[in-house]
Design a protein around this motif. Structure first.
Motif, PDB file in Angstrom:
ATOM      1  N   GLU A  20     -42.352  31.211 -14.413  1.00  0.00           N
ATOM      2  CA  GLU A  20     -41.894  30.365 -13.316  1.00  0.00           C
ATOM      3  C   GLU A  20     -41.156  29.158 -13.900  1.00  0.00           C
ATOM      4  OE1 GLU A  20     -41.262  29.550  -9.404  1.00  0.00           O
ATOM      5  OE2 GLU A  20     -42.371  31.274 -10.162  1.00  0.00           O
ATOM      6  N   GLU A  21     -39.966  28.898 -13.396  1.00  0.00           N
ATOM      7  CA  GLU A  21     -39.154  27.788 -13.895  1.00  0.00           C
ATOM      8  C   GLU A  21     -39.351  26.585 -12.982  1.00  0.00           C
ATOM      9  OE1 GLU A  21     -34.677  27.378 -15.592  1.00  0.00           O
ATOM     10  OE2 GLU A  21     -34.887  28.317 -13.645  1.00  0.00           O
ATOM     11  N   GLY A  22     -39.788  25.483 -13.542  1.00  0.00           N
ATOM     12  CA  GLY A  22     -40.007  24.271 -12.761  1.00  0.00           C
ATOM     13  C   GLY A  22     -38.706  23.506 -12.549  1.00  0.00           C
ATOM     14  N   PHE A  23     -38.799  22.428 -11.774  1.00  0.00           N
ATOM     15  CA  PHE A  23     -37.619  21.629 -11.462  1.00  0.00           C
ATOM     16  C   PHE A  23     -37.006  21.032 -12.727  1.00  0.00           C
ATOM     17  CE2 PHE A  23     -35.699  17.493 -10.543  1.00  0.00           C
ATOM     18  CZ  PHE A  23     -34.694  17.888  -9.678  1.00  0.00           C
ATOM     19  N   ASP A  25     -37.286  22.023 -15.878  1.00  0.00           N
ATOM     20  CA  ASP A  25     -36.694  23.063 -16.731  1.00  0.00           C
ATOM     21  C   ASP A  25     -35.347  23.517 -16.182  1.00  0.00           C
ATOM     22  OD1 ASP A  25     -38.933  23.003 -18.361  1.00  0.00           O
ATOM     23  OD2 ASP A  25     -39.939  24.602 -17.239  1.00  0.00           O
ATOM     24  N   LYS A  26     -35.287  23.693 -14.866  1.00  0.00           N
ATOM     25  CA  LYS A  26     -34.035  24.133 -14.248  1.00  0.00           C
ATOM     26  C   LYS A  26     -32.956  23.058 -14.373  1.00  0.00           C
ATOM     27  CE  LYS A  26     -32.173  26.162 -10.068  1.00  0.00           C
ATOM     28  NZ  LYS A  26     -32.447  26.668  -8.730  1.00  0.00           N
ATOM     29  N   PHE A  27     -33.341  21.792 -14.206  1.00  0.00           N
ATOM     30  CA  PHE A  27     -32.378  20.697 -14.324  1.00  0.00           C
ATOM     31  C   PHE A  27     -31.799  20.644 -15.734  1.00  0.00           C
ATOM     32  CE2 PHE A  27     -31.339  16.266 -15.270  1.00  0.00           C
ATOM     33  CZ  PHE A  27     -30.404  16.028 -14.275  1.00  0.00           C
ATOM     34  N   ARG A  29     -31.655  23.110 -17.920  1.00  0.00           N
ATOM     35  CA  ARG A  29     -30.841  24.303 -18.154  1.00  0.00           C
ATOM     36  C   ARG A  29     -29.469  24.171 -17.495  1.00  0.00           C
ATOM     37  NH1 ARG A  29     -30.038  28.769 -15.078  1.00  0.00           N
ATOM     38  NH2 ARG A  29     -31.764  28.265 -13.695  1.00  0.00           N
ATOM     39  N   LYS A  30     -29.447  23.708 -16.254  1.00  0.00           N
ATOM     40  CA  LYS A  30     -28.174  23.552 -15.544  1.00  0.00           C
ATOM     41  C   LYS A  30     -27.318  22.452 -16.176  1.00  0.00           C
ATOM     42  CE  LYS A  30     -28.530  26.470 -12.101  1.00  0.00           C
ATOM     43  NZ  LYS A  30     -27.548  27.501 -11.819  1.00  0.00           N
ATOM     44  N   THR A  31     -27.952  21.393 -16.678  1.00  0.00           N
ATOM     45  CA  THR A  31     -27.207  20.321 -17.330  1.00  0.00           C
ATOM     46  C   THR A  31     -26.576  20.811 -18.629  1.00  0.00           C
ATOM     47  OG1 THR A  31     -28.658  18.660 -16.351  1.00  0.00           O
ATOM     48  CG2 THR A  31     -27.375  17.982 -18.252  1.00  0.00           C
ATOM     49  N   ARG A  32     -27.292  21.665 -19.357  1.00  0.00           N
ATOM     50  CA  ARG A  32     -26.718  22.227 -20.582  1.00  0.00           C
ATOM     51  C   ARG A  32     -25.574  23.186 -20.283  1.00  0.00           C
ATOM     52  NH1 ARG A  32     -32.396  23.285 -23.464  1.00  0.00           N
ATOM     53  NH2 ARG A  32     -32.677  21.223 -24.358  1.00  0.00           N
ATOM     54  N   GLU A  33     -25.672  23.905 -19.161  1.00  0.00           N
ATOM     55  CA  GLU A  33     -24.607  24.839 -18.789  1.00  0.00           C
ATOM     56  C   GLU A  33     -23.338  24.094 -18.386  1.00  0.00           C
ATOM     57  OE1 GLU A  33     -26.109  27.345 -15.701  1.00  0.00           O
ATOM     58  OE2 GLU A  33     -27.532  28.353 -17.027  1.00  0.00           O
TER      59      GLU A  33
END
Length: 94
Positions: A20-23, A25-27, A29-33
């Motif tokens: 499960e990806e938390g907020f 972790d997702k933030f 990941r999206k910032t690195r993308e």
């Protein structure tokens, strides 16, 4: 007519396990993308805040200038978002 033996059983397929990806972790990941979108958002908020401070102080000239700069910062953020989406679409095709 001889009956053919049944086919051998299939080997079980091991499925990948996703956590499960938390907020946070997702933030991250999206910032690195696409690092330009959060940067554009921060610039937009900073210019907006500075413009509102100048508006409250009564410096209408600088306040108007900052509101125009806010529009430019929002345009930059939107362009970064579209660019990131296009890059992700091209990357997924390969």
């Amino acid at each position: 007519m001889a009956a053919e033996p049944p086919p051998p059983p299939l080997e079980p397929v091991v499925l990948p396990v996703f956590r499960e990806e938390g907020f946070g972790d997702k933030f991250v990941r999206k910032t690195r993308e696409n690092p330009l979108v959060p940067l554009g958002c921060l610039c937009t908020v900073g210019v907006l805040t500075y413009g509102l401070i100048n508006f409250k102080r009564g410096d209408t000239r600088k306040s108007q200038l900052m509101m125009r700069a806010r529009i430019l910062a929002q345009g930059f953020t939107f362009a970064a978002l579209l660019g990131g989406m296009a890059a992700a679409a091209v990357k997924s095709r390969k």
